[in-house]
Enzyme design. Sequence first.
Site, short mmCIF file in Angstrom:
data_model
loop_
_atom_site.label_atom_id
_atom_site.label_comp_id
_atom_site.label_asym_id
_atom_site.label_seq_id
_atom_site.Cartn_x
_atom_site.Cartn_y
_atom_site.Cartn_z
N GLY A 1 2.99 -1.14 4.25
CA GLY A 1 3.02 0.28 3.91
C GLY A 1 4.44 0.71 3.57
O GLY A 1 4.94 0.47 2.47
N GLY A 2 5.11 1.33 4.52
CA GLY A 2 6.43 1.93 4.29
C GLY A 2 7.42 1.01 3.60
O GLY A 2 8.15 1.44 2.69
N GLY B 1 2.64 2.10 10.82
CA GLY B 1 3.60 3.20 10.68
C GLY B 1 4.35 3.55 11.94
O GLY B 1 4.96 4.61 12.03
N GLU C 1 -6.67 4.78 8.06
CA GLU C 1 -6.41 6.19 7.74
C GLU C 1 -7.64 6.84 7.08
O GLU C 1 -7.90 8.02 7.26
CB GLU C 1 -5.16 6.30 6.85
N ASN D 1 0.88 -1.18 0.00
CA ASN D 1 0.00 0.00 0.00
C ASN D 1 0.91 1.22 0.00
O ASN D 1 1.52 1.54 1.01
CB ASN D 1 -0.89 -0.03 1.25
N TRP D 2 0.99 1.87 -1.14
CA TRP D 2 1.91 3.01 -1.26
C TRP D 2 1.37 4.28 -0.62
O TRP D 2 2.05 5.28 -0.56
CB TRP D 2 2.25 3.26 -2.75
N LYS D 3 0.12 4.25 -0.19
CA LYS D 3 -0.51 5.43 0.42
C LYS D 3 -0.29 6.65 -0.49
O LYS D 3 -0.29 6.49 -1.71
CB LYS D 3 0.02 5.63 1.84
P1 13P Z 1 3.20 0.27 7.60
O1 13P Z 1 3.68 -1.02 6.98
O2 13P Z 1 3.95 1.47 7.11
O3 13P Z 1 3.10 0.17 9.10
O4 13P Z 1 1.69 0.51 7.08
C1 13P Z 1 0.78 -0.55 7.14
C2 13P Z 1 -0.42 -0.17 6.40
O5 13P Z 1 -1.13 0.75 6.77
C3 13P Z 1 -0.72 -0.90 5.16
O6 13P Z 1 -2.01 -0.65 4.72
#
Ligand code: 13P
Length: 254
Positions: free
Chosen positions: A232-233, A171, A95, A10-12
Amino acid sequence: MSSRPYIVGNWKMHGTRAMLSEARAIDRAAQRHMKVEVAIAPPYTLIHPVHREAEQIAVGAQDCHEQEGGAFTGEISAAMIADAGAKFVILGHSERRTHHGESDALVRAKADAALAAGLRVIMCCGESAKTREMGRAVAFVKKQLKASLPPQIESAAEKLSVAYEPIWAVGTGNAATPDNIAEMHGVIRALLVSLYGEEQGAKVRILYGGSVTPGNAAEILSVDGVDGALVGGASLTADSFMGIALAATEADDS
Ligand code: 13P
């Protein structure tokens, strides 16, 4: 791990066209990890460019609107996402629930729209730190999921995944413990079976998300009931993301 591990990035709100080279590198590397199903959800603007580049990985979106179309300035429908090349959509991410006030009912409407447009759905759920401290994590996740998931999926269980993403782990660098994960994934599986029946309920994949890294992925992915990860990250570079895919291969072999 039951099925082929499913590792989704998930690149957000990260990524311009400059990151297409990273997506290409992920795609090429995924061709060497055929035992793992790798996918990424870049921002809307990169769905079509990544789709055009990708030979192996699936591309998805991070949200969609619940209506098919109309006067909804700034919104994007499930059919538009599919048209751009997306094969799946992440829905109900914490989020969006937090910053956009998305209710369980809205998330459910989006899931219905996405499935109707032929997309797969990754439905997110997860409790806050406060809820966990109060000892209410299990009750919260059950209630949230029950109200967010489509009430019926007919034979679409393969199209549905659930991602358990405790908010306090997203995160923060503070992933949930294997015990936390095993407990919640067990609870989620039981809920899926009670909602959809033994056969369909068993087919829905359950991913873990929240501070997954190449360093902790092997441990997390070998926890009972974990079918993959939502990352995510650590999905933003091919090096770290494919480190997680490699860990998934190893967890699957063990
Ligand atoms: P992180 O891996 O950055 O904690 O984020 C997880 C996430 O929200 C994936 O949707």
